[in-house]
Scaffold this active site. Structure first.
Site, mmCIF file in Angstrom:
data_model
loop_
_atom_site.group_PDB
_atom_site.id
_atom_site.type_symbol
_atom_site.label_atom_id
_atom_site.label_comp_id
_atom_site.label_asym_id
_atom_site.label_seq_id
_atom_site.Cartn_x
_atom_site.Cartn_y
_atom_site.Cartn_z
ATOM 1 N N GLU A 217 10.502 -12.169 -1.343
ATOM 2 C CA GLU A 217 9.829 -11.003 -1.926
ATOM 3 C C GLU A 217 9.813 -11.102 -3.444
ATOM 4 O OE1 GLU A 217 8.037 -8.653 -1.527
ATOM 5 O OE2 GLU A 217 8.435 -7.411 0.208
ATOM 6 N N ASP A 218 8.847 -10.457 -4.060
ATOM 7 C CA ASP A 218 8.872 -10.371 -5.513
ATOM 8 C C ASP A 218 9.751 -9.215 -5.974
ATOM 9 O OD1 ASP A 218 6.754 -8.990 -4.185
ATOM 10 O OD2 ASP A 218 5.938 -8.403 -6.116
ATOM 11 N N ASP B 107 11.669 -2.254 -4.047
ATOM 12 C CA ASP B 107 11.509 -1.019 -4.819
ATOM 13 C C ASP B 107 12.035 0.142 -3.955
ATOM 14 O OD1 ASP B 107 10.123 1.268 -6.042
ATOM 15 O OD2 ASP B 107 8.968 -0.187 -7.156
ATOM 16 N N ASP C 268 1.481 -6.848 -9.652
ATOM 17 C CA ASP C 268 0.204 -6.322 -10.149
ATOM 18 C C ASP C 268 0.257 -4.844 -10.526
ATOM 19 O OD1 ASP C 268 0.404 -5.337 -7.400
ATOM 20 O OD2 ASP C 268 -1.698 -4.772 -7.607
ATOM 21 N N ARG D 206 -1.612 -10.302 -12.055
ATOM 22 C CA ARG D 206 -0.789 -11.142 -11.178
ATOM 23 C C ARG D 206 -0.638 -12.554 -11.725
ATOM 24 N NH1 ARG D 206 0.102 -8.542 -6.101
ATOM 25 N NH2 ARG D 206 -1.665 -7.352 -5.322
ATOM 26 N N LYS E 289 14.969 -3.099 -7.810
ATOM 27 C CA LYS E 289 14.849 -1.870 -8.591
ATOM 28 C C LYS E 289 15.638 -0.783 -7.856
ATOM 29 C CE LYS E 289 10.609 -0.884 -10.887
ATOM 30 N NZ LYS E 289 9.275 -0.248 -10.891
ATOM 31 N N PHE F 176 7.603 -0.113 -15.003
ATOM 32 C CA PHE F 176 6.520 -0.703 -14.227
ATOM 33 C C PHE F 176 6.247 -2.106 -14.763
ATOM 34 C CE2 PHE F 176 2.523 -1.537 -12.276
ATOM 35 C CZ PHE F 176 2.692 -0.957 -11.036
HETATM 36 C C1 PRP Z 1 4.927 -4.685 -3.413
HETATM 37 C C2 PRP Z 1 5.907 -5.839 -3.462
HETATM 38 C C3 PRP Z 1 6.785 -5.623 -2.259
HETATM 39 C C4 PRP Z 1 6.767 -4.114 -2.081
HETATM 40 C C5 PRP Z 1 8.054 -3.530 -2.542
HETATM 41 O O1 PRP Z 1 3.893 -4.995 -2.543
HETATM 42 O O2 PRP Z 1 5.228 -7.067 -3.403
HETATM 43 O O3 PRP Z 1 6.282 -6.243 -1.106
HETATM 44 O O4 PRP Z 1 5.700 -3.613 -2.888
HETATM 45 O O5 PRP Z 1 7.981 -2.136 -2.586
HETATM 46 P P1 PRP Z 1 8.809 -1.201 -1.625
HETATM 47 O O6 PRP Z 1 10.228 -1.656 -1.684
HETATM 48 O O7 PRP Z 1 8.627 0.156 -2.262
HETATM 49 O O8 PRP Z 1 8.234 -1.248 -0.262
HETATM 50 P P2 PRP Z 1 2.519 -4.152 -2.443
HETATM 51 O O9 PRP Z 1 2.575 -3.238 -1.275
HETATM 52 O O10 PRP Z 1 2.220 -3.525 -3.773
HETATM 53 O O11 PRP Z 1 1.483 -5.298 -2.129
HETATM 54 P P3 PRP Z 1 1.244 -6.645 -2.991
HETATM 55 O O12 PRP Z 1 2.421 -7.557 -2.681
HETATM 56 O O13 PRP Z 1 -0.039 -7.172 -2.480
HETATM 57 O O14 PRP Z 1 1.206 -6.277 -4.457
#
Ligand code: PRP
Length: 181
Positions: free
Chosen positions: A100-101, A104, A160, A166, A132, A153
């Site tokens: 994962e990146d 949150d 993104d 990105r 986070k 943020f």
């Molecule tokens: C982002 C990120 C994680 C997720 C984390 O993905 O890449 O997968 O949110 O957030 P959380 O802990 O609140 O669930 P997003 O849904 O924005 O899609 P993306 O990876 O395409 O940007």
């Protein structure tokens, strides 16, 4: 640095160090066994981190991809992660490494864990570039996080805002005026 950023969080060199450490941690955990672990990229955010980490690993791994989205074009999670594209391989009896990146709210991770373990995976290990903790809505964490951040943020290196930024090779804090206008 991109003009929409107020400050840098991780430079390209710092990212490279984090990648090396994450790959070494995974190598230590998954010493070559009979069946290689299945490394899963949670797209789109983890795309670059995933590619860099698996290439830095010494342990043989197989790769798969899943697109999960819960943010749409907003800065706030909808709380309901949607599987946009599923895996192409079976996780039954496999050691799964989820890359994962960012963790949150934790909703994405909870959803992924339920799904992967529900499909009969042998183990589920999560490596995330960012954590986070201040935003956590559900009690879950990555097994290995490279960097803890506050409630800022951040964008770049896969992360993104409204699908932009990105492809920046570094990570920085987005100016508030960009997403509050
Ligand atoms: C982002 C990120 C994680 C997720 C984390 O993905 O890449 O997968 O949110 O957030 P959380 O802990 O609140 O669930 P997003 O849904 O924005 O899609 P993306 O990876 O395409 O940007």
């Amino acid at each position: 640095m991109n003009k929409d950023l107020e400050s840098l969080v991780l430079s390209e060199d710092q990212i490279a160090e984090k990648v090396k450490d994450a790959a070494a941690w995974l190598d230590e955990r998954f010493k070559a066994g009979d069946t290689p672990p299945l490394a899963i990229s949670v797209l789109k955010g983890s795309v670059f981190f995933f590619c860099d980490v698996v290439r830095a690993m010494q342990t043989p791994v197989q790769l798969d991809f899943m697109t999960v989205s819960s943010y749409g074009s907003s800065t706030k999670s909808t709380g309901v992660p949607k599987i946009v594209m599923d895996l192409s391989s079976s996780v039954q009896d496999r050691d799964v490494i989820l890359i994962e990146d960012i963790v949150d709210s934790g909703h994405t991770l909870v959803r992924m864990k339920e799904l992967i373990m529900g499909r009969g995976a042998k183990s589920f290990t999560v490596v995330s570039l960012f954590d986070k903790p201040a935003r956590r809505a559900v009690p879950i964490r990555a097994d290995y996080s490279c960097f803890e951040i506050g409630d800022e943020f951040i964008v770049g290196y896969g992360l993104d805002y409204a699908q932009q930024y990105r492809n920046l090779p570094y990570v920085g804090i987005l100016k508030r005026e960009i997403y509050e206008k």
